[in-house]
Write an enzyme that holds these catalytic residues in place. Structure first.
Site, PDB file in Angstrom:
ATOM      1  N   GLU A  96      -1.736   0.763  -9.615  1.00  0.00           N
ATOM      2  CA  GLU A  96      -3.094   1.295  -9.715  1.00  0.00           C
ATOM      3  C   GLU A  96      -3.227   2.244 -10.909  1.00  0.00           C
ATOM      4  OE1 GLU A  96      -5.483   1.358  -5.737  1.00  0.00           O
ATOM      5  OE2 GLU A  96      -5.056   3.424  -6.251  1.00  0.00           O
ATOM      6  N   HIS A 105      18.983 -12.861  -0.560  1.00  0.00           N
ATOM      7  CA  HIS A 105      18.928 -14.162   0.115  1.00  0.00           C
ATOM      8  C   HIS A 105      17.513 -14.715   0.104  1.00  0.00           C
ATOM      9  CE1 HIS A 105      23.071 -13.876   1.714  1.00  0.00           C
ATOM     10  NE2 HIS A 105      22.832 -12.583   1.518  1.00  0.00           N
ATOM     11  N   LYS A 125     -14.764  -2.343  -3.910  1.00  0.00           N
ATOM     12  CA  LYS A 125     -15.355  -1.491  -2.865  1.00  0.00           C
ATOM     13  C   LYS A 125     -16.874  -1.630  -2.882  1.00  0.00           C
ATOM     14  CE  LYS A 125     -12.154   2.441  -2.498  1.00  0.00           C
ATOM     15  NZ  LYS A 125     -11.978   3.869  -2.753  1.00  0.00           N
TER      16      LYS A 125
HETATM   17  O1  PA5 Z   1      -4.814   6.115  -5.168  1.00  0.00           O
HETATM   18  C1  PA5 Z   1      -5.978   5.991  -4.862  1.00  0.00           C
HETATM   19  O2  PA5 Z   1      -6.864   6.723  -5.332  1.00  0.00           O
HETATM   20  C2  PA5 Z   1      -6.422   4.956  -3.849  1.00  0.00           C
HETATM   21  O3  PA5 Z   1      -5.396   4.105  -3.495  1.00  0.00           O
HETATM   22  C3  PA5 Z   1      -6.927   5.647  -2.596  1.00  0.00           C
HETATM   23  O4  PA5 Z   1      -5.889   6.389  -2.020  1.00  0.00           O
HETATM   24  C4  PA5 Z   1      -7.471   4.635  -1.591  1.00  0.00           C
HETATM   25  O5  PA5 Z   1      -8.453   3.828  -2.184  1.00  0.00           O
HETATM   26  C5  PA5 Z   1      -8.072   5.342  -0.382  1.00  0.00           C
HETATM   27  O6  PA5 Z   1      -9.054   6.226  -0.814  1.00  0.00           O
HETATM   28  P1  PA5 Z   1      -9.503   7.456   0.062  1.00  0.00           P
HETATM   29  O7  PA5 Z   1      -8.343   8.376   0.196  1.00  0.00           O
HETATM   30  O8  PA5 Z   1     -10.644   8.047  -0.675  1.00  0.00           O
HETATM   31  O9  PA5 Z   1      -9.916   6.910   1.393  1.00  0.00           O
END
Ligand code: PA5
Length: 465
Positions: free
Chosen positions: A290, A319, A433
């Site tokens: 990410e 494996h 989203k």
């Molecule tokens: O790293 C990030 O920003 C995302 O993976 C969020 O953790 C994830 O989308 C969940 O978001 P939130 O904590 O706002 O619910």
């Protein structure tokens, strides 16, 4: 902790796939600049997650809350997703008994069982709810934005259920972890008066494991969160140098960057030789994917960059996946996490009691077998000119895990600089989203909802029934 990158280098695996000393030397001045930039960014408070190891107030608040809940609940359910769940899973998997949840109360030292609901899969949700008694269960809802569909929808279902079963006392079964001011969950928390923790501003989901996001459930299950933060602090000190050759996080990011940019290695396999570290490898994969998978550079050029992280577990995936790593395309770097000292040692029984064909195993410990398999695999990969490096951990303790978390957070920030992208946004995730919110009928996205309906109607149906 020890980073061994011999098998990344051209003198070991050859110049086609290995990095030369010269290539690293050419990165020295850029690396020094990035390390200086990072120091300056930290000084002006731009990277608050790197200062978390020193937040004594946060630790005191978490420990006090965990102490106040001790003995009151048999179960702790964490509801969150992505960065609001993976750190919890990583800590729990690494540091608690491997079968924590099936130990009896005494076996768990009266700490609760730990469950994580990080999906909206109705079967999993219903399965868990059917085995937990609400009166024995504390729910920790974690969301930085306070609006994430998956978390909030489960929050609504669970709070209704708790209200029905427990009446006015339902609030005692809820802890929220969210932004100090923004988001729906904060507004509801303030209105209802739930016990709540703050995710410090400027700390994004995937960098939040060392905030109450990861630390509250850790403390609730008896993990030494002070040692976790001491490990992180230790790593901070070890990664201060502006010199590439004296800063392991900087060196590690430079190696991955060079293998991506110069040797076309666009897959990064993270392979702990430890089942307990499988959750930490998943945590790393999210952090890396990410943070670095981006369409635009910082100069707004379209670059579609990023290497794809893949979790594998040693010995298991020898494996399953290893054949591909050994003989498939030359597009991978394998990173091993090896453990010097496991807590337990188990020996294969004496020669006399086993068949002659397998008597070579007698007297060896499972620990030694694990280590021989790891050594054998990394050597075999190197012999096939497959780049690989090893992070050797002293043990699997809170201190070591704290080091590991901090090392990879820092390394990812440096990698973002080499890749010249914004490490801290996730526009691709946001796009998905928004589509989901539009389809769920959120009024702000009414226009998008119409566009999606037209697109879906217009889609040519190429499928079998
Ligand atoms: O790293 C990030 O920003 C995302 O993976 C969020 O953790 C994830 O989308 C969940 O978001 P939130 O904590 O706002 O619910």
């Amino acid at each position: 902790m020890h980073l061994d990158f011999n098998n990344m280098m051209s003198d070991v695996i050859g110049p086609e796939h290995g990095i030369t000393e010269q290539e690293l030397k050419e990165l020295e001045s850029l690396s020094a600049k990035y390390a200086k930039d990072l120091k300056e960014e930290r000084a002006r408070g731009a990277l608050p997650f790197l200062e978390l190891p020193y937040d004594k107030g946060m630790v005191a608040e978490i420990l006090e809350a965990a102490a106040s809940f001790k003995g009151k609940f048999k179960n702790l359910v964490i509801v969150g997703i992505g960065g609001s769940a993976l750190g919890n899973i990583a800590i729990h998997t690494a540091l608690n008994h491997p079968f924590h949840n099936i130990l009896d109360d005494k076996g768990r030292n009266n700490f609760p069982r730990i469950f994580v609901l990080d999906n909206v899969d109705p079967e999993r949700f219903s399965g868990l709810m059917s085995i937990l008694k609400p009166e024995d269960t504390l729910f920790n809802f974690i969301t930085k934005s306070g609006t994430t569909v998956e978390t909030i929808s489960q929050f609504l279902i669970i709070t209704k259920l708790l209200r029905e079963k427990l009446g006015g006392r339902y609030k005692e079964h809820i802890v929220t972890t969210t932004d100090a001011e923004k988001g729906t969950l904060r507004a509801i928390t303030n209105r209802e008066g739930f016990k709540s923790f703050v995710i410090p501003s400027g700390v994004g989901g995937r960098y939040s494991v060392l905030t109450p996001v990861g630390l509250f459930s850790a403390a609730m299950s008896g993990v030494d969160i002070v040692r976790l933060l001491e490990g992180a602090s230790f790593m901070n000190t070890a990664c201060q140098s502006f010199d590439l050759w004296n800063n392991p996080a900087l060196m590690s990011s430079a190696l991955y960057f060079l293998s991506y940019a110069k040797k076309s290695k666009n897959i990064l396999i993270m392979m702990p030789y430890s089942s307990q570290l499988s959750g930490a490898a998943d945590w790393f994969c999210q952090l890396w994917a990410e943070s670095l998978g981006k369409r635009l550079s910082l100069n707004k050029e379209v670059i579609h960059t990023g290497s794809t992280p893949v979790r594998a577990v040693g010995v298991v995936d020898q494996h399953s996946q290893l054949q591909l790593y050994m003989e498939g395309p030359y597009d991978k770097v394998v990173t091993f996490w090896a453990v010097k000292q496991f807590k337990n040692t188990f020996f294969v029984p004496d020669k006399d009691t086993i068949d002659k064909d397998i008597s070579y195993l007698s007297g060896h410990s499972l620990n030694y077998i694990m280590s021989a398999e790891f050594e054998g695999t990394r050597l075999a990969l190197a012999e096939q000119k497959r780049p690989n490096c090893t992070v050797l951990l002293e043990d699997i303790s809170a201190f070591s895990l704290g080091k590991l978390f901090y090392f990879y957070e820092l390394q990812t920030v440096y990698a973002g600089k080499f890749f010249n992208i914004n490490t801290f946004d996730q526009p691709g995730v946001e796009a998905g989203k928004i589509n989901a919110l539009a389809m769920l009928g959120k009024s702000d996205y009414a226009e998008r909802n119409k566009e999606i309906s037209i697109k879906l109607q217009g889609t040519i149906k190429r499928y079998f029934i």
